[in-house]
Every structure is written in C-alpha cells, then in structure tokens.
Design an enzyme around this catalytic site. Structure first.
Site, PDB file in Angstrom:
ATOM      1  N   GLU A 144       0.817  -1.207   0.000  1.00 46.14           N
ATOM      2  CA  GLU A 144       0.000   0.000   0.000  1.00 46.14           C
ATOM      3  C   GLU A 144       0.854   1.261   0.000  1.00 46.14           C
ATOM      4  O   GLU A 144       0.538   2.236  -0.675  1.00 46.14           O
ATOM      5  CB  GLU A 144      -0.956   0.006   1.194  1.00 46.14           C
ATOM      6  CG  GLU A 144      -2.055  -1.047   1.118  1.00 46.14           C
ATOM      7  CD  GLU A 144      -2.951  -0.896  -0.112  1.00 46.14           C
ATOM      8  OE1 GLU A 144      -2.974   0.186  -0.722  1.00 46.14           O
ATOM      9  OE2 GLU A 144      -3.636  -1.868  -0.468  1.00 46.14           O
ATOM     10  N   TYR A 175      -6.386   6.807   3.621  1.00 43.59           N
ATOM     11  CA  TYR A 175      -6.540   5.727   2.648  1.00 43.59           C
ATOM     12  C   TYR A 175      -5.796   4.464   3.102  1.00 43.59           C
ATOM     13  O   TYR A 175      -6.357   3.375   3.148  1.00 43.59           O
ATOM     14  CB  TYR A 175      -6.037   6.129   1.251  1.00 43.59           C
ATOM     15  CG  TYR A 175      -5.799   4.890   0.429  1.00 43.59           C
ATOM     16  CD1 TYR A 175      -6.874   4.186  -0.090  1.00 43.59           C
ATOM     17  CD2 TYR A 175      -4.519   4.354   0.279  1.00 43.59           C
ATOM     18  CE1 TYR A 175      -6.686   2.986  -0.754  1.00 43.59           C
ATOM     19  CE2 TYR A 175      -4.324   3.162  -0.378  1.00 43.59           C
ATOM     20  CZ  TYR A 175      -5.404   2.486  -0.895  1.00 43.59           C
ATOM     21  OH  TYR A 175      -5.212   1.288  -1.529  1.00 43.59           O
ATOM     22  N   ASP A 233      -9.779   5.692  -2.479  1.00 40.74           N
ATOM     23  CA  ASP A 233      -8.582   6.057  -3.218  1.00 40.74           C
ATOM     24  C   ASP A 233      -9.006   6.743  -4.513  1.00 40.74           C
ATOM     25  O   ASP A 233     -10.192   6.949  -4.758  1.00 40.74           O
ATOM     26  CB  ASP A 233      -7.724   4.827  -3.510  1.00 40.74           C
ATOM     27  CG  ASP A 233      -8.272   4.038  -4.679  1.00 40.74           C
ATOM     28  OD1 ASP A 233      -9.506   3.975  -4.800  1.00 40.74           O
ATOM     29  OD2 ASP A 233      -7.495   3.496  -5.478  1.00 40.74           O
ATOM     30  N   CYS A 275     -12.879   1.862 -15.602  1.00 39.64           N
ATOM     31  CA  CYS A 275     -13.303   3.259 -15.469  1.00 39.64           C
ATOM     32  C   CYS A 275     -12.070   4.138 -15.266  1.00 39.64           C
ATOM     33  O   CYS A 275     -11.900   4.790 -14.244  1.00 39.64           O
ATOM     34  CB  CYS A 275     -14.271   3.382 -14.287  1.00 39.64           C
ATOM     35  SG  CYS A 275     -15.174   4.944 -14.222  1.00 39.64           S
ATOM     36  N   CYS A 288     -16.241   1.853 -21.297  1.00 37.37           N
ATOM     37  CA  CYS A 288     -17.631   1.695 -20.852  1.00 37.37           C
ATOM     38  C   CYS A 288     -18.288   0.434 -21.421  1.00 37.37           C
ATOM     39  O   CYS A 288     -19.199  -0.123 -20.815  1.00 37.37           O
ATOM     40  CB  CYS A 288     -18.443   2.934 -21.212  1.00 37.37           C
ATOM     41  SG  CYS A 288     -17.784   4.446 -20.464  1.00 37.37           S
ATOM     42  N   CYS A 339     -17.918  -2.216 -18.933  1.00 37.92           N
ATOM     43  CA  CYS A 339     -18.279  -1.876 -17.557  1.00 37.92           C
ATOM     44  C   CYS A 339     -19.555  -2.578 -17.100  1.00 37.92           C
ATOM     45  O   CYS A 339     -20.587  -2.505 -17.763  1.00 37.92           O
ATOM     46  CB  CYS A 339     -18.453  -0.366 -17.410  1.00 37.92           C
ATOM     47  SG  CYS A 339     -18.866   0.126 -15.713  1.00 37.92           S
ATOM     48  N   CYS A 398     -24.908   3.961 -14.830  1.00 35.22           N
ATOM     49  CA  CYS A 398     -23.914   5.026 -14.643  1.00 35.22           C
ATOM     50  C   CYS A 398     -24.532   6.406 -14.905  1.00 35.22           C
ATOM     51  O   CYS A 398     -24.993   6.696 -16.008  1.00 35.22           O
ATOM     52  CB  CYS A 398     -22.730   4.812 -15.577  1.00 35.22           C
ATOM     53  SG  CYS A 398     -21.481   6.118 -15.452  1.00 35.22           S
TER      54      CYS A 398
END
Length: 291
Positions: free
Chosen positions: A37, A120, A138, A193, A200, A203, A209
């Site tokens: 991370e 985060y 994030d 995305c 898209c 997606c 959306c």
DNA sequence: AACACGTGGGA
DNA sequence: TTCCCAAGTGT
C-alpha cells in the site's frame, strides 16, 4: 441480499477480472500488505511489482527491516519515487517492532498513527490485511463514484466529506463483503473506469452510470494544473539521491555538485534532503545515505 | 487549503 | 514534445 445498486454487478465482475497480484494472495502477511500500500501511493502497479518482490524477499517481517539502518531502505527503494516513503516504512518497522510486538496493528487508529499512513492506507490495511469493514477511498474509487453515482467526469481535487459519506453509505454491511466491494471498485477504476479513456463497453454498471446517462458531460471545474517537474527542486533532489544510492559508501561534495549547475538551488535541495533525513552529512565533509 | 514531494509511461 | 496521470501524505 443487495447492499447497494452496484454491488452485485461489481462483485461478479471482480470475480472474473481481478488481477492476480501477490499482495492479494491468501497467505499475504499484514506487513506485506502494508508495504504494498505504501509503495502504491502515487506509483503504478507495474512498477511496484518487482520492487515489492525484492523488498519482501529481503525484509519478510518488520523486525528484519527495523534491524537495518534507514539508508538501506532508501537504497532499496531505488527509483520508485517519493523516497521519504522508504523512510516512513523503516520508521513503521521500528515502531511496529518496538511498540506493537512485531505485528502490524489491526486497529485503524493505531495504523493511522504510523508515519506515512494516512486515511486511505489505514483503511486499506485494516480492510485487506485484517478483513475489517472500512470505507476505502482512493483515486480509483473516487473516480468510479463520481461518474456512476454523481454523474460527473472527475471527482474534486481533494476528497470531500461528501465523498467519504457516500463511500460509507455504499459500503456493504457484512465485513467480508465490504472488503470484497472495496477492492472490486478499486479494480474497476484501475482497469475499466480509467481517467482518460474509460472502457464503458466493458463496464458492469454502465447501465446504471449517471455520467453515461447524462451523455458524458465534460469536466467543468477549475483547470487542474499539473505540477511541473523539470527544473524544480524535486528534480534536483532526485539527482542528488541517485548519486548516493549508486555509491556503496559516502560520496564527496564534488560528486554531488556535478548533478546541477545552479549552486543556490543545489544547496537548497541538499539541505532539504538532510532536513528530511534522507541524507546524512558526515563529519569529514562527505555525504551518505542515513545510518 | 494549497503546495511540495519522484519517476516513468502513454497519448 | 508536452501534458497527464499513477492504490496519497504531511504541512
């Protein structure tokens, strides 16, 4: 049970499309998750992968890293960028070893108290290493929510209370499901995305959306001016540190002077590196990575 | 609340 | 070439 209007589709998509990243493996230790991370802060996955492998091979536990001088962490960091993260990780290792019995803390507040661990990263480690239920916000999640829910192309420059509230509202009740949801939304933002050219067609929530439904209105906020790099102190710092990293031992001042013409800027950058603890000025006039 | 803080790859 | 962006944090 439906947790939010997107969860079923997003979780199913993740099931089929998740990348096989090593820090997501079943046996991944909390320490290895924390290291990943921190490395991933502002640094792409492809560049983190080899660095993480090398780091974990050398320092499998916090105690292993804590036993080394901080300069070794800086050297190992190589060219990942933002080298103070290496110092932060080293400081984390020392704190974890000295105050947490060598185990990465599982408490969100204790994680947040660690150097270089912000909102985060604390949520990510508590979620991904310990299976807890936390909103993980994030840049990927922020972008997905901005588009799918809010109907705008990009989120604000800095995270707002509203974004956090939205993320918490969407978070599934069941902890394991919440963790799955968090990593799945991040993955969706990273793979589909995306910032520049969202796919898209691929997606799983395109039909819900809000941005798509509105006809993809272009971002209309204040111009987001990128930060310049060439000619800045950051570039000078980068060059200075590169010389130190490349040398097995201390270096002479002239070796550092050679990296930048402007002596004023060069000295300012060197002083800043010393103040940050990234460079150690020796008594004999030479310079080294910190001990 | 802006701004500093590295580096490299893709468009 | 230039600009944007990449699992942010600290001041």
């Amino acid at each position: 049970m439906i947790d939010n209007p997107y969860s079923t589709a997003v979780l199913a998509w993740y099931e089929r499309n998740a990348r096989d990243l090593p820090w997501r493996a079943d046996g991944a230790s909390p320490w290895s998750v924390l290291v990943s991370e921190v490395m991933l802060q502002q640094t792409p996955v492809v560049r983190v992968l080899p660095a993480w492998e090398a780091w974990m091979r050398r320092w499998p536990t916090p105690a292993d890293l804590a036993a080394e001088p901080s300069g070794e962490a800086v050297r190992m960091w190589n060219r990942l960028g933002y080298p103070r993260r290496a110092l932060n990780l080293h400081a984390c290792a020392r704190t974890i070893t000295e105050r947490h019995g060598g185990e990465v803390p599982d408490d969100h507040a204790e994680l947040l108290a660690l150097p270089g661990i912000g909102a985060y990263t604390a949520a990510a480690v508590a979620s991904f290493a310990y299976g807890q239920r936390h909103a993980v916000l994030d840049t990927n999640v922020r972008r997905v929510l901005a588009r799918a829910v809010t109907g705008v192309q990009y989120p604000p420059k800095a995270a707002t209370r509203g974004e956090t509230a939205l993320a918490e509202e969407l978070l599934p009740e069941n902890a394991p499901t919440a963790v799955r949801w968090s990593v799945a939304v991040m993955e969706l933002g990273a793979l589909v995305c995306t910032a520049r050219s969202p796919a898209c067609a691929d997606c799983p929530i395109a039909d819900r959306c809000a941005w798509r439904a509105a006809g993809y209105p272009a971002y209309d906020g204040p111009p987001r001016r990128g930060q310049r790099y060439a000619g800045t102190d950051r570039q000078v710092r980068g060059r200075l540190l590169a010389v130190l990293r490349a040398s097995p031992g201390p270096v002479d001042k002239p070796a550092l002077d050679a990296v930048w013409d402007d002596p004023v800027q060069r000295e300012r950058a060197l002083d800043a590196l010393i103040a940050d603890g990234l460079v150690d000025p020796l008594d004999d006039g030479r310079y080294a990575l910190p001990g």
